[in-house]
Design a protein around this motif. Structure first.
Motif, PDB file in Angstrom:
ATOM      1  N   SER A  34       0.839  -1.202   0.000  1.00  0.00           N
ATOM      2  CA  SER A  34       0.000   0.000   0.000  1.00  0.00           C
ATOM      3  C   SER A  34       0.877   1.257   0.000  1.00  0.00           C
ATOM      4  N   SER A  35       0.266   2.395  -0.352  1.00  0.00           N
ATOM      5  CA  SER A  35       0.966   3.675  -0.401  1.00  0.00           C
ATOM      6  C   SER A  35      -0.068   4.778  -0.225  1.00  0.00           C
ATOM      7  N   PRO A  36       0.374   6.022  -0.127  1.00  0.00           N
ATOM      8  CA  PRO A  36      -0.608   7.114   0.009  1.00  0.00           C
ATOM      9  C   PRO A  36      -1.619   7.162  -1.131  1.00  0.00           C
ATOM     10  N   THR A  37      -1.248   6.622  -2.273  1.00  0.00           N
ATOM     11  CA  THR A  37      -2.168   6.632  -3.421  1.00  0.00           C
ATOM     12  C   THR A  37      -2.796   5.269  -3.693  1.00  0.00           C
ATOM     13  N   ARG A  38      -2.436   4.289  -2.868  1.00  0.00           N
ATOM     14  CA  ARG A  38      -2.965   2.928  -3.071  1.00  0.00           C
ATOM     15  C   ARG A  38      -3.411   2.374  -1.717  1.00  0.00           C
ATOM     16  N   ASP A  40      -4.911  -0.230   1.102  1.00  0.00           N
ATOM     17  CA  ASP A  40      -4.854  -1.676   1.304  1.00  0.00           C
ATOM     18  C   ASP A  40      -6.235  -2.196   1.700  1.00  0.00           C
ATOM     19  N   GLY A 101       3.689  -6.877  -1.455  1.00  0.00           N
ATOM     20  CA  GLY A 101       5.013  -6.291  -1.528  1.00  0.00           C
ATOM     21  C   GLY A 101       6.038  -7.381  -1.787  1.00  0.00           C
TER      22      GLY A 101
END
Length: 228
Positions: A34-38, A40, A101
Motif C-alpha cells: 500500500s501507499s498514500p495513493t494505493r 490496502d 510487496g
C-alpha cells in the motif's frame, strides 16, 4: 478502471462482475504494497468479517430450525474462522491475484493462511459495497455451500468438548444411552442420556440420535460449568 485479464478471471470465479472495479483491486491489495495513493484491504477485511458473520448466522438458523444456541455456536465458528476463509480463497485461486510487496511475495505470502483469509473477507466487503447485501450473500452461500452442508463434521461440537473435558480430569469417556424412541418411522423422536464416571448426567430429545447426543452433551456441559 480497466481490470487485468487475471482480475477478470477472478470475477468469473466468484460470480460477480464489479460495477466499481477499484473495490476489487483494493480488496486484493495487501498492506505490504500500500501507499498514500494505493489503499490496502484492512478496512474492507473488517467489514467483510461482519457481513460473513451475518450471512452465516442466518444460513445456519435456516438450515436447522430446531438447533439450540449451544449447537449453532460451534457450527458458526467453523464457518467464519480464518482457516475456512483461507480454504475458500485457495479454491478460487485468490492467491494468484493478491497484490503483495516484494518481501511478502518472497516469503510465500500467496499461500499464507492469514493473508488469504483476510483477503477473502475483504472481497466479501467489496462485493457488499459494490452491489449490496443480497449480492454478497449470494456469493458467500455459493462459495461456502459444501461447508454449510457438512458443518457438523467441521465444527468443534459439544460431544468433542465434553470428551476433552473428562479426559483432562482423567475420567472414562462419556457414555451415551438411548432411553427411548417414539413417533412414526418418518418422524422419529430420540431421547438420549449421557453419563460420566462420577455420576453426572443429562438428557435430551431430538429428531435424530446424533442431534440428541449433541444436545445431551451440551446440557451436561452447561451443568458442569455452573458447578465451577
Amino acid at each position: 478502471m480497466k481490470l487485468s485479464k487475471e482480475m477478470r478471471g477472478f470475477q468469473d470465479r466468484i460470480g460477480h462482475q464489479f460495477a466499481r472495479p477499484e473495490l476489487l483491486v483494493r480488496a486484493l491489495t495487501h498492506a505490504s504494497i500500500s501507499s498514500p495513493t494505493r489503499s490496502d484491504n484492512q478496512r474492507l477485511e473488517f467489514l467483510g468479517d461482519r457481513v460473513l458473520g451475518l450471512v452465516m448466522a442466518t444460513a445456519l438458523l435456516e438450515d436447522d430450525k430446531s438447533a439450540s444456541e449451544g449447537q449453532l455456536a460451534p457450527r458458526f465458528n467453523a464457518m467464519v474462522r480464518k482457516e475456512a476463509c483461507a480454504d475458500v480463497a485457495r479454491e478460487i485461486d485468490l492467491g494468484e491475484v493478491l497484490k503483495l510487496g516484494r518481501s511478502e511475495m518472497m516469503s510465500g505470502g500467496r499461500r499464507k493462511l492469514a493473508l488469504l483469509g483476510d483477503a477473502m473477507e475483504a472481497v466479501i466487503a467489496a462485493v457488499y459495497k459494490d452491489a449490496g447485501f443480497e449480492a454478497a450473500q449470494a456469493m458467500i452461500l455459493r462459495l461456502w455451500a459444501s461447508r454449510i452442508n457438512a458443518v457438523e463434521d467441521d465444527a468443534r461440537d459439544a460431544k468433542t468438548s465434553l470428551q476433552e473435558l473428562v479426559q483432562a480430569k482423567r475420567q472414562k469417556p462419556p457414555a451415551y444411552e438411548l432411553v427411548s424412541r417414539t413417533g412414526p418411522d418418518h418422524q422419529p423422536v430420540f431421547t438420549i442420556v449421557v453419563r460420566l464416571d462420577d455420576g453426572a448426567e443429562a438428557q435430551a430429545t431430538a429428531g435424530s440420535k446424533r442431534q440428541a447426543e449433541q444436545a445431551a452433551a451440551t446440557a451436561l456441559l452447561s451443568k458442569l460449568e455452573q458447578k465451577q
